[in-house]
Motif scaffolding. Structure first.
Motif, PDB file in Angstrom:
ATOM      1  N   GLN A  47       0.831  -1.209   0.000  1.00 55.69           N
ATOM      2  CA  GLN A  47       0.000   0.000   0.000  1.00 55.69           C
ATOM      3  C   GLN A  47       0.868   1.263   0.000  1.00 55.69           C
ATOM      4  OE1 GLN A  47      -2.873  -0.089   3.186  1.00 55.69           O
ATOM      5  NE2 GLN A  47      -3.424  -2.209   2.755  1.00 55.69           N
ATOM      6  N   SER A  48       1.981   1.213   0.750  1.00 53.59           N
ATOM      7  CA  SER A  48       2.879   2.365   0.797  1.00 53.59           C
ATOM      8  C   SER A  48       3.504   2.633  -0.579  1.00 53.59           C
ATOM      9  CB  SER A  48       3.982   2.108   1.836  1.00 53.59           C
ATOM     10  OG  SER A  48       4.897   3.168   1.864  1.00 53.59           O
ATOM     11  N   ARG A  49       3.868   1.555  -1.272  1.00 50.32           N
ATOM     12  CA  ARG A  49       4.447   1.716  -2.604  1.00 50.32           C
ATOM     13  C   ARG A  49       3.435   2.363  -3.558  1.00 50.32           C
ATOM     14  NH1 ARG A  49       4.420  -0.613  -7.339  1.00 50.32           N
ATOM     15  NH2 ARG A  49       2.872  -2.164  -6.687  1.00 50.32           N
ATOM     16  N   LYS A  55       3.555   6.145  -5.293  1.00 52.28           N
ATOM     17  CA  LYS A  55       3.404   6.310  -6.732  1.00 52.28           C
ATOM     18  C   LYS A  55       2.334   7.338  -7.054  1.00 52.28           C
ATOM     19  CE  LYS A  55       2.479   3.637 -10.920  1.00 52.28           C
ATOM     20  NZ  LYS A  55       2.162   2.287 -11.465  1.00 52.28           N
ATOM     21  N   ASN A  56       1.245   7.286  -6.271  1.00 54.30           N
ATOM     22  CA  ASN A  56       0.139   8.216  -6.519  1.00 54.30           C
ATOM     23  C   ASN A  56       0.413   9.613  -5.974  1.00 54.30           C
ATOM     24  OD1 ASN A  56      -1.322   6.190  -7.743  1.00 54.30           O
ATOM     25  ND2 ASN A  56      -2.342   5.588  -5.821  1.00 54.30           N
ATOM     26  N   LEU A  57       1.391   9.714  -5.059  1.00 54.20           N
ATOM     27  CA  LEU A  57       1.661  11.003  -4.428  1.00 54.20           C
ATOM     28  C   LEU A  57       2.109  12.040  -5.447  1.00 54.20           C
ATOM     29  CD1 LEU A  57       1.778  12.522  -1.753  1.00 54.20           C
ATOM     30  CD2 LEU A  57       4.148  11.757  -1.495  1.00 54.20           C
ATOM     31  N   GLY A  58       2.941  11.607  -6.431  1.00 52.92           N
ATOM     32  CA  GLY A  58       3.392  12.537  -7.467  1.00 52.92           C
ATOM     33  C   GLY A  58       2.219  13.071  -8.274  1.00 52.92           C
ATOM     34  N   LYS A 111       0.906  17.013  -8.481  1.00 53.65           N
ATOM     35  CA  LYS A 111       0.713  17.688  -9.761  1.00 53.65           C
ATOM     36  C   LYS A 111      -0.697  18.257  -9.865  1.00 53.65           C
ATOM     37  CE  LYS A 111       1.101  16.897 -14.743  1.00 53.65           C
ATOM     38  NZ  LYS A 111       1.414  15.895 -15.805  1.00 53.65           N
ATOM     39  N   GLN A 112      -1.709  17.426  -9.460  1.00 57.38           N
ATOM     40  CA  GLN A 112      -3.096  17.884  -9.483  1.00 57.38           C
ATOM     41  C   GLN A 112      -3.298  19.058  -8.525  1.00 57.38           C
ATOM     42  OE1 GLN A 112      -5.561  14.522  -8.619  1.00 57.38           O
ATOM     43  NE2 GLN A 112      -4.988  13.405 -10.480  1.00 57.38           N
TER      44      GLN A 112
END
Length: 413
Positions: free
Chosen positions: A274-276, A280-283, A287-288
């Motif tokens: 889940q952390s990985r 990945k989604n944090l970037g 940006k959003q």
């Protein structure tokens, strides 16, 4: 449902733990009735049932003595010289160091069984009462003075204290205390068999859900067993069963911890995954966030520009109306305004004040609609709001006049 094996034992105290004096009987009474100033650890007065007797086993035994021996003692003393007469038969037996009473202990089930099955005190009292009744039928020479059931130890058991009585003596009293005549090896063996069969029937009737089978007594343990030996045997057996329970509980705890460890490891692995995914989604989220922030800034800039446009568009209209109002006030005879105010009973300057309020209300309305993308005609709205405000002014003047008339009428009355 599988059948459950239950132990059953019936013991008779003897030897140095026999009830050989009034003092010994007093100690038995304290133990059986939990009659201590300070209760020993594990004892509880609320966890005993007194089925026969009162609050003093010593007095209960003395009552049996009076009932059984007073008449024969009187007959004996009539034929004896004064110095050979017996004043108190209970005290006489106690002084002679003979057994003044006998104690039997009946135990149903061991520690392990009652740990797995909740004791129903009401039902077990009925079982013990049936045992007492059968004992009285089989051993009529044993006159029961006290029967107390203990529920505060490792398993439920009953202490029965009574007086063994035999008759037909040619020397001394015709009826005497005689433990060895009442309780023989054969009579105890026979009693064991009968009581065993009876307890099986009683448990079948009162505990049908358990399907219990009473185990046969262990050879050599249920004759004239020493009370201390019985207690030591029961305690040792309970201790072994407790250790076995403890070992089983420890094994169960170890199994639980192992399963929990496996579950934790799987949970940690899932957290890593889940952390990985989150990293990945944090970037994408950052940006959003930047794009949203930029859009918000643009909207705020548009809103500010819109406010400026609204103010810029309405300000000339307001100034123009004010100029027109001032010009009208100067061109038209100002005394006409004053005359109107006097005629309507209005304060001086009320007409001009009402006109100014109408202008402010109109500008506020146009501004709010402008934000919603709706354009209103300033002059039309000004005319409509002015009519409304003058209508309110007229209603206010009417109420004021009516109130003045009402007050004047009250003063005349």
């Amino acid at each position: 449902m599988s059948q459950v094996s239950i132990s059953y034992s019936l013991h008779l105290s003897s030897k140095k733990h026999a009830i050989s004096s009034a003092q010994t009987l007093g100690r038995v009474s304290k133990h059986n009735l939990r009659d201590y100033e300070k209760l020993k650890e594990g004892y509880d007065r609320d966890q005993i049932s007194i089925l026969i007797g009162s609050g003093s086993i010593l007095e209960d035994v003395k009552s049996v003595y009076h009932e059984e021996f007073d008449k024969v003692l009187e007959e004996y003393n009539e034929n004896q010289k004064p110095y050979r007469q017996i004043e108190d038969y209970f005290q006489h037996v106690s002084d002679s160091r003979s057994d003044v009473a006998a104690e039997m202990i009946i135990q149903v089930g061991a520690h392990k069984f009652w740990k797995e099955h909740e004791v129903d005190q009401v039902k077990m009292d009925e079982v013990m009462k049936a045992q007492i009744k059968l004992l009285q039928e089989q051993m009529p020479g044993f006159k029961i003075a006290s029967a107390v059931v203990h529920y505060d130890e490792s398993s439920p058991h009953m202490h029965i204290v009574g007086v063994p009585v035999a008759e037909g003596y040619t020397h001394g009293l015709q009826k005497q205390v005689a433990k060895t005549k009442v309780f023989t090896r054969d009579s105890l063996k026979n009693l064991q068999e009968i009581m065993h069969d009876a307890i099986q029937k009683q448990l079948d009737e009162l505990y049908p859900e358990i399907e219990a089978e009473i185990k046969r007594s262990e050879k050599g343990l249920n004759h004239d067993m020493d009370k201390k030996q019985y207690i030591e045997y029961s305690n040792a057996k309970a201790a072994v069963e407790a250790e076995m329970d403890k070992a089983e509980a420890q094994k169960a705890e170890n199994d639980r911890l192992e399963a929990l460890g496996k579950e934790k490891r799987e949970y940690i692995n899932s957290l890593d995954e889940q952390s990985r995914i989150k990293n990945k989604n944090l970037g994408h989220l950052k940006k959003q966030e930047a794009e949203i922030k930029e859009r918000v800034e643009k909207l705020e800039e548009k809103e500010n520009n819109l406010e400026e446009d609204i103010e810029t568009g309405l300000e000339p209209l307001r100034d123009k109306v004010y100029e027109g109002l001032a010009e009208s006030y100067e061109n038209v005879d100002r005394y006409a305004f004053e005359g109107i105010e006097i005629a309507f009973g209005l304060p001086e300057g009320k007409i001009v004040e009402t006109m100014k309020k109408s202008i402010e209300d109109t500008m506020s309305l146009c501004r709010s609609h402008k934000r919603l993308g709706i354009d209103l005609d300033f002059n039309d709205e000004l005319a409509r709001i002015t009519r409304q405000n003058f209508s309110k002014l007229n209603k206010q003047k009417t109420r004021t006049r009516e109130q003045g008339l009402f007050q004047r009428d009250e003063m005349e009355l």
